[in-house]
Design a protein around this motif. Structure first.
Motif, PDB file in Angstrom:
ATOM      1  N   GLU A  74      22.090 -33.445 -25.419  1.00  0.00           N
ATOM      2  CA  GLU A  74      23.393 -32.810 -25.197  1.00  0.00           C
ATOM      3  C   GLU A  74      24.395 -33.438 -26.143  1.00  0.00           C
ATOM      4  O   GLU A  74      24.477 -34.646 -26.288  1.00  0.00           O
ATOM      5  CB  GLU A  74      23.812 -33.062 -23.734  1.00  0.00           C
ATOM      6  CG  GLU A  74      25.128 -32.452 -23.345  1.00  0.00           C
ATOM      7  CD  GLU A  74      25.504 -32.796 -21.912  1.00  0.00           C
ATOM      8  OE1 GLU A  74      26.711 -32.856 -21.631  1.00  0.00           O
ATOM      9  OE2 GLU A  74      24.601 -33.014 -21.081  1.00  0.00           O
ATOM     10  N   ARG A  75      25.152 -32.583 -26.806  1.00  0.00           N
ATOM     11  CA  ARG A  75      26.188 -33.055 -27.731  1.00  0.00           C
ATOM     12  C   ARG A  75      27.449 -33.430 -26.970  1.00  0.00           C
ATOM     13  O   ARG A  75      27.757 -32.842 -25.919  1.00  0.00           O
ATOM     14  CB  ARG A  75      26.538 -31.960 -28.740  1.00  0.00           C
ATOM     15  CG  ARG A  75      25.400 -31.615 -29.683  1.00  0.00           C
ATOM     16  CD  ARG A  75      25.251 -32.662 -30.734  1.00  0.00           C
ATOM     17  NE  ARG A  75      24.174 -32.309 -31.670  1.00  0.00           N
ATOM     18  CZ  ARG A  75      23.773 -33.110 -32.619  1.00  0.00           C
ATOM     19  NH1 ARG A  75      24.339 -34.283 -32.791  1.00  0.00           N
ATOM     20  NH2 ARG A  75      22.800 -32.749 -33.412  1.00  0.00           N
ATOM     21  N   LYS A  84      31.353 -33.576 -26.066  1.00  0.00           N
ATOM     22  CA  LYS A  84      32.363 -32.512 -26.101  1.00  0.00           C
ATOM     23  C   LYS A  84      33.648 -32.989 -26.688  1.00  0.00           C
ATOM     24  O   LYS A  84      34.037 -34.080 -26.680  1.00  0.00           O
ATOM     25  CB  LYS A  84      32.583 -31.981 -24.691  1.00  0.00           C
ATOM     26  CG  LYS A  84      31.335 -31.319 -24.193  1.00  0.00           C
ATOM     27  CD  LYS A  84      31.526 -30.743 -22.809  1.00  0.00           C
ATOM     28  CE  LYS A  84      30.347 -29.898 -22.486  1.00  0.00           C
ATOM     29  NZ  LYS A  84      29.469 -30.390 -21.516  1.00  0.00           N
TER      30      LYS A  84
END
Length: 96
Positions: free
Chosen positions: A93-94, A96
């Motif tokens: 997951e990148r 935010k």
């Protein structure tokens, strides 16, 4: 005859599965290296309450594409430097 047994034993022993951990990138300032914080839960020795333990691993990042806050999966690998024994296999997951 001794040669046959050594060759058979070398060929027949499977390699152990490599350790895999998931964590968060806390630093990416080094070239091709990221520091990943892995949080694990373990019971306290005396009180048996679950406590969080954080381990910081230095992981190899060949393409320098991870950023601080990314969730990543790391896998154990051969020693690449004094402290680097893990490599980043995928970004889960990148940030935010």
């Amino acid at each position: 005859m001794a040669e046959e047994t050594t060759q058979a034993s070398d060929a027949g022993t499977p390699r152990a599965a490599r350790k895999v951990r998931e964590g968060t990138v806390v630093s990416n300032k080094m070239d091709k290296t990221a520091v990943v914080a892995v949080v694990s839960r373990a019971p306290h020795a005396r009180y048996n309450k679950m406590v969080l333990r954080t381990t910081k691993l230095q992981a190899h990042d060949e393409t320098n594409d991870v950023n601080i806050g990314d969730k990543v999966r790391v896998m154990e690998t051969r020693p690449m430097s004094k402290n680097k024994r893990w490599r980043i296999t995928e970004v889960l997951e990148r940030a935010k």
